[in-house]
Design a protein around this motif. Sequence first.
Motif, PDB file in Angstrom:
ATOM      1  N   ARG A 152      43.543  -0.002  -9.327  1.00 42.45           N
ATOM      2  CA  ARG A 152      43.507  -1.309  -8.666  1.00 42.45           C
ATOM      3  C   ARG A 152      42.109  -1.600  -8.125  1.00 42.45           C
ATOM      4  N   LEU A 153      41.461  -0.572  -7.595  1.00 39.83           N
ATOM      5  CA  LEU A 153      40.094  -0.781  -7.103  1.00 39.83           C
ATOM      6  C   LEU A 153      39.220  -1.284  -8.250  1.00 39.83           C
ATOM      7  N   LYS A 154      39.422  -0.687  -9.402  1.00 41.01           N
ATOM      8  CA  LYS A 154      38.622  -1.110 -10.558  1.00 41.01           C
ATOM      9  C   LYS A 154      39.008  -2.533 -10.971  1.00 41.01           C
ATOM     10  N   THR A 155      40.308  -2.806 -11.027  1.00 45.00           N
ATOM     11  CA  THR A 155      40.767  -4.162 -11.369  1.00 45.00           C
ATOM     12  C   THR A 155      40.132  -5.184 -10.430  1.00 45.00           C
ATOM     13  N   LEU A 156      40.152  -4.897  -9.138  1.00 42.64           N
ATOM     14  CA  LEU A 156      39.614  -5.836  -8.146  1.00 42.64           C
ATOM     15  C   LEU A 156      38.099  -5.961  -8.285  1.00 42.64           C
ATOM     16  N   ALA A 157      37.413  -4.841  -8.513  1.00 41.33           N
ATOM     17  CA  ALA A 157      35.958  -4.866  -8.605  1.00 41.33           C
ATOM     18  C   ALA A 157      35.496  -5.612  -9.858  1.00 41.33           C
ATOM     19  N   ILE A 158      36.214  -5.396 -10.960  1.00 42.08           N
ATOM     20  CA  ILE A 158      35.861  -6.102 -12.201  1.00 42.08           C
ATOM     21  C   ILE A 158      36.101  -7.606 -12.037  1.00 42.08           C
ATOM     22  N   ALA A 159      37.209  -7.953 -11.372  1.00 43.84           N
ATOM     23  CA  ALA A 159      37.501  -9.373 -11.117  1.00 43.84           C
ATOM     24  C   ALA A 159      36.400  -9.982 -10.257  1.00 43.84           C
ATOM     25  N   ALA A 160      35.928  -9.215  -9.276  1.00 46.97           N
ATOM     26  CA  ALA A 160      34.836  -9.695  -8.418  1.00 46.97           C
ATOM     27  C   ALA A 160      33.597  -9.951  -9.265  1.00 46.97           C
ATOM     28  N   GLU A 161      33.282  -8.993 -10.115  1.00 46.40           N
ATOM     29  CA  GLU A 161      32.098  -9.104 -10.974  1.00 46.40           C
ATOM     30  C   GLU A 161      32.191 -10.355 -11.846  1.00 46.40           C
ATOM     31  N   LYS A 162      33.371 -10.540 -12.440  1.00 41.45           N
ATOM     32  CA  LYS A 162      33.575 -11.718 -13.306  1.00 41.45           C
ATOM     33  C   LYS A 162      33.385 -13.021 -12.555  1.00 41.45           C
ATOM     34  N   SER A 163      33.696 -12.994 -11.246  1.00 35.28           N
ATOM     35  CA  SER A 163      33.581 -14.235 -10.470  1.00 35.28           C
ATOM     36  C   SER A 163      32.243 -14.284  -9.732  1.00 35.28           C
ATOM     37  N   GLY A 164      31.291 -13.472 -10.172  1.00 39.26           N
ATOM     38  CA  GLY A 164      29.935 -13.536  -9.606  1.00 39.26           C
ATOM     39  C   GLY A 164      29.806 -12.950  -8.222  1.00 39.26           C
ATOM     40  N   ARG A 165      30.648 -11.982  -7.911  1.00 42.23           N
ATOM     41  CA  ARG A 165      30.625 -11.394  -6.564  1.00 42.23           C
ATOM     42  C   ARG A 165      30.203  -9.926  -6.615  1.00 42.23           C
ATOM     43  N   SER A 166      29.402  -9.541  -5.640  1.00 40.76           N
ATOM     44  CA  SER A 166      29.075  -8.126  -5.488  1.00 40.76           C
ATOM     45  C   SER A 166      30.140  -7.460  -4.628  1.00 40.76           C
ATOM     46  N   VAL A 167      30.370  -6.197  -4.902  1.00 34.02           N
ATOM     47  CA  VAL A 167      31.434  -5.471  -4.229  1.00 34.02           C
ATOM     48  C   VAL A 167      30.879  -4.662  -3.056  1.00 34.02           C
ATOM     49  N   VAL A 168      31.539  -4.790  -1.901  1.00 38.10           N
ATOM     50  CA  VAL A 168      31.217  -3.971  -0.732  1.00 38.10           C
ATOM     51  C   VAL A 168      32.449  -3.122  -0.420  1.00 38.10           C
ATOM     52  N   LEU A 169      32.266  -1.826  -0.286  1.00 39.86           N
ATOM     53  CA  LEU A 169      33.397  -0.954   0.057  1.00 39.86           C
ATOM     54  C   LEU A 169      33.438  -0.746   1.562  1.00 39.86           C
ATOM     55  N   LEU A 170      34.555  -1.086   2.189  1.00 37.18           N
ATOM     56  CA  LEU A 170      34.682  -0.926   3.643  1.00 37.18           C
ATOM     57  C   LEU A 170      35.855  -0.023   3.983  1.00 37.18           C
ATOM     58  N   GLY A 171      35.607   0.900   4.882  1.00 33.31           N
ATOM     59  CA  GLY A 171      36.654   1.849   5.273  1.00 33.31           C
ATOM     60  C   GLY A 171      36.333   3.193   4.653  1.00 33.31           C
ATOM     61  N   ARG A 172      36.474   4.250   5.458  1.00 31.28           N
ATOM     62  CA  ARG A 172      36.069   5.572   5.005  1.00 31.28           C
ATOM     63  C   ARG A 172      36.840   5.991   3.750  1.00 31.28           C
ATOM     64  N   ALA A 173      38.166   5.776   3.750  1.00 29.86           N
ATOM     65  CA  ALA A 173      38.987   6.205   2.622  1.00 29.86           C
ATOM     66  C   ALA A 173      38.552   5.488   1.347  1.00 29.86           C
ATOM     67  N   MET A 174      38.183   4.214   1.485  1.00 31.42           N
ATOM     68  CA  MET A 174      37.792   3.427   0.318  1.00 31.42           C
ATOM     69  C   MET A 174      36.522   3.999  -0.310  1.00 31.42           C
ATOM     70  N   ARG A 175      35.532   4.279   0.535  1.00 31.13           N
ATOM     71  CA  ARG A 175      34.275   4.833   0.006  1.00 31.13           C
ATOM     72  C   ARG A 175      34.495   6.217  -0.590  1.00 31.13           C
ATOM     73  N   ARG A 176      35.291   7.042   0.126  1.00 32.68           N
ATOM     74  CA  ARG A 176      35.485   8.407  -0.314  1.00 32.68           C
ATOM     75  C   ARG A 176      36.228   8.471  -1.653  1.00 32.68           C
ATOM     76  N   MET A 177      37.230   7.593  -1.807  1.00 33.13           N
ATOM     77  CA  MET A 177      38.030   7.630  -3.034  1.00 33.13           C
ATOM     78  C   MET A 177      37.196   7.202  -4.245  1.00 33.13           C
ATOM     79  N   VAL A 178      36.393   6.143  -4.066  1.00 36.34           N
ATOM     80  CA  VAL A 178      35.559   5.686  -5.178  1.00 36.34           C
ATOM     81  C   VAL A 178      34.534   6.779  -5.541  1.00 36.34           C
ATOM     82  N   GLU A 179      33.965   7.395  -4.524  1.00 40.81           N
ATOM     83  CA  GLU A 179      33.013   8.480  -4.796  1.00 40.81           C
ATOM     84  C   GLU A 179      33.683   9.648  -5.522  1.00 40.81           C
TER      85      GLU A 179
END
Lengths: 554, 554
Positions: free
Chosen positions: B239-266
């Motif tokens: 889902r993180l990827k789905t959301l990030a790709i959708a952001a990219e398609k709509s011309g948006r840069s992605v910011v990861l907020l929240g420790r769990a969010m950053r840690r999981m993507v890493e």
Amino acid sequence: MTDRLIYLPLGGAGEIGMNAYVYGYGAPGKERLIVVDLGVTFPDMDGTPGVDLILPDIAWLKERKAQIDGIFITHAHEDHIGAIGHYWEQLGAPVFARPFTANIARRKLAEHGLPESVVKVVDIYPHVIDCGPFQVSYLPISHSIPESAGLMIDTPQGRVLHTGDFKIDETPVVGDPWNAALWEEVSKDGVKALVCDSTNIFSHAPGRSEATIGDAIAEMMSEASGMVVATTFASNIARLKTLAIAAEKSGRSVVLLGRAMRRMVEAATEVGILTGFPSVVSPEDALNMPRENVMLLVTGSQGERRAASAQLAQGSYLGLKLKEGDTFLFSSKTIPGNERGVIRIMNQLSELGVDVVDDAGGKYHVSGHANRPDLEIMHQIVKPEMLIPMHGEHRHLREHVKVGNNAGLTGIVAVNGMMIDLTSTAPKVADYIETGRTYLDGSVQIGALDGVVRNRIRMALNGHLIVTLIIDENDEPLGDPWVEINGLPETGRSNAALVEVVEEDLTQFVNRAEAKTLRDDDKLEKELRTIARRSAQGEIGKKPEVTVIVSRLG
Amino acid sequence: MTDRLIYLPLGGAGEIGMNAYVYGYGAPGKERLIVVDLGVTFPDMDGTPGVDLILPDIAWLKERKAQIDGIFITHAHEDHIGAIGHYWEQLGAPVFARPFTANIARRKLAEHGLPESVVKVVDIYPHVIDCGPFQVSYLPISHSIPESAGLMIDTPQGRVLHTGDFKIDETPVVGDPWNAALWEEVSKDGVKALVCDSTNIFSHAPGRSEATIGDAIAEMMSEASGMVVATTFASNIARLKTLAIAAEKSGRSVVLLGRAMRRMVEAATEVGILTGFPSVVSPEDALNMPRENVMLLVTGSQGERRAASAQLAQGSYLGLKLKEGDTFLFSSKTIPGNERGVIRIMNQLSELGVDVVDDAGGKYHVSGHANRPDLEIMHQIVKPEMLIPMHGEHRHLREHVKVGNNAGLTGIVAVNGMMIDLTSTAPKVADYIETGRTYLDGSVQIGALDGVVRNRIRMALNGHLIVTLIIDENDEPLGDPWVEINGLPETGRSNAALVEVVEEDLTQFVNRAEAKTLRDDDKLEKELRTIARRSAQGEIGKKPEVTVIVSRLG
């Protein structure tokens, strides 16, 4: 100063429940006032443990008791009428209501030893109640309880229509059908403000009539092999009739279980609202009937712990027991926050082998509130100068204003405490009143911010540790500090008793404390508290609430 | 006695969450054991105030530590892996998991100062792990976290397939797609028992793929005029990827907020599971970008009070503030019980002027569990001798058995503590084991029935009143009884201070008490408690919890 027309929500605007609205007309600060609805909302363990009932904070009204000309109740749901017994004495104005609602209001006043005569039974439109600068008429409207009404409030500044809770239902089974012609008639000369129910603004499909679910319910009951139990709000007289007729059609006798269920059917029958309700049988008689010929109509659709549904789910109620092959219908929607209680009952029923049927996406339940397309119909009929959404959380009010804006209406999000001046053509904020919630706790009314409930929540989260210390006539400790705990583990990291570990740390401190500290109650208590918290933290990994009691002899 | 094959759920069967299952093979009472999953569930104010985490009660396993050959973790969700750090020492067996799951397991062990080497990274099927009398293979399966697996457990009595949590998703965006051929292959020689996820048994429509929601989300993000915030479970890497790709398609840069969010993507990027994730920008950089070019991906989809979403809703997080025109997407479903917290955030966002978008009936969210038709597909592929539903409340397990029965399968509702003998052709209950829940409270593990939490709940509901009394060397009262209150109103009916009213009643009793009573601690405490409760009841209409502390001098 010129006279003005004001609207002030004290409850219900920024929440679903606890409706209480004020209208005023006159010179600023000297307006004559009427109150529309005086409801309650219900406590929960999360935010209001131990509280019995939540009432609107009416401090503003109490200070203006002499300015209040009347209290108008739109319908008999608790979130519109529930505070009348608790607050009437503090407001002291006559209470107006239609007969069924008046019946409920009188019972509530009687419970508080108040005179029932203050409740005035009103006729519906075109009858007009003169009340200070206001002329008020009751406009019958369909909702999930009989004799609901909107209010037509005529003022020197024009007409306000206050919908109350409503739905658009032309075949409501019991009670007044939706009457578009009536609302067109009262709107044709222009409406200053439409103050409008917002509960279902997020429901995009048109609302459905009560009459649409009877056949599906009858079919379900016919197909069920064992006993059928159905639960819904006892005040939803139309639903009770729908369920009872469905039972009759499927060859089942109706048993009413739960005090509220019996009382509501009796009351509605007495005042003549409920006709054609099948005759009911007693629980004792039901015991001797074949299971497939019985339908129990029970209280507790929201998972209430002591209601009939919960007791049946736990084993039996008045000798009636459910078993494998029986069916339990929730002809209701679970109010957010009640999910856990409802699911608990569903699982208990599952353990008994009972098949649980929920509203099945609307097949066995319809809402009592107007959905978005229905609200749009109301907007179009009334065409008000301004739209003021009420009865909804902030997100509902805001969305409702947006919907109005899209249709060209001027609207305003007015939450509890926002006094809106309706005098000119656009609504404007005249003042912010301090509002909030009052808790009925046992027999005492306490302010939500008094700290009482906050302290309970803290004890629930952190446990409670009590330190006692006796100081003798010479300001010296007599014996060691003594510790008691409540809601804390007996032992922690060191495997010694928690109380002993903390007592030892406290004793060390007391033995080394300076005379100055021992003479100073505040300082001594503060130090003992700090040490107790630190000691517990080391031992059990959490800091309890601490009460320190220093007893000084002589 | 002949050897037998047993199945024993200790958690997850009779609830959603806290999965812990045991399989055993050998002579009754001497079986060699393996554990499948060791999860947790989360506390709530209603039933477990102040508790930090809820763990399965593993007393039965601890007594059989020497019989345990291995612990198999199916995937890295907390309700399957969360107890591993708390319990590993008490079980002491090697832990098997796929690389991503093993990575998480090792972090959890490290947090408890335990050796990471006990975690063995496994290959997937056809690789076989020999573990006592069992041969275990990991069968990749799609779910809402990467590297989920079902287990093929071969035993001397035949093959058991334990699905773990799963969905049928052939295009899961990240992770293993559903592989029907694999499950056909492992089933073709006959399967003794299918132990199967039941979470979504009440969802009648076929499940939808993760790949179906990306376009709708991209469209929504393109149409949004301001900043977009999206929240979902951090562990849902797809889902993180789905959301990030959708952001990219709509011309948006992605910011990861929240420790769990950053840690999981890493973590997911590190182990190579997550590829093609757009590059992210820091919160500081986002501050200088046009709002319509930013998408914040944040923790807190369940309304958690301290997560990034809650902080944004309350005003700001790391300097980022939401405002009128921004959009907040809940790409998630609210877990029952979390509604109030989620609604609180939605209303706070509404107050800021932010448009809230929920899953819109599935448009922006798909479940990670197999729906009823998908479960039926699994049944048909595996054609087991017996169906044992797991991971579900009682109602889910019961419904799942019914669905199996309708397809001709023999099934059994086996809840936590029911030991099922799988040796013969039909499952039968071999024993009932005492199970329950263990609370992690601060740093202490306490039993759910120890009374600690019960006492907290009582204080929360009733308040706490403390009575102290000093008795001198001659067994006579030294001074009057002293009362302190916590979580109770200061004044009640008589408008005098509650503590003074109660103290007066207690003093009257003490002054009249017989010497015999004053010498008897138990009797004295009991009397003081009774009087204090009665006195409070008269004054404030409720009976508080009472702690009595009698201090005897000399």
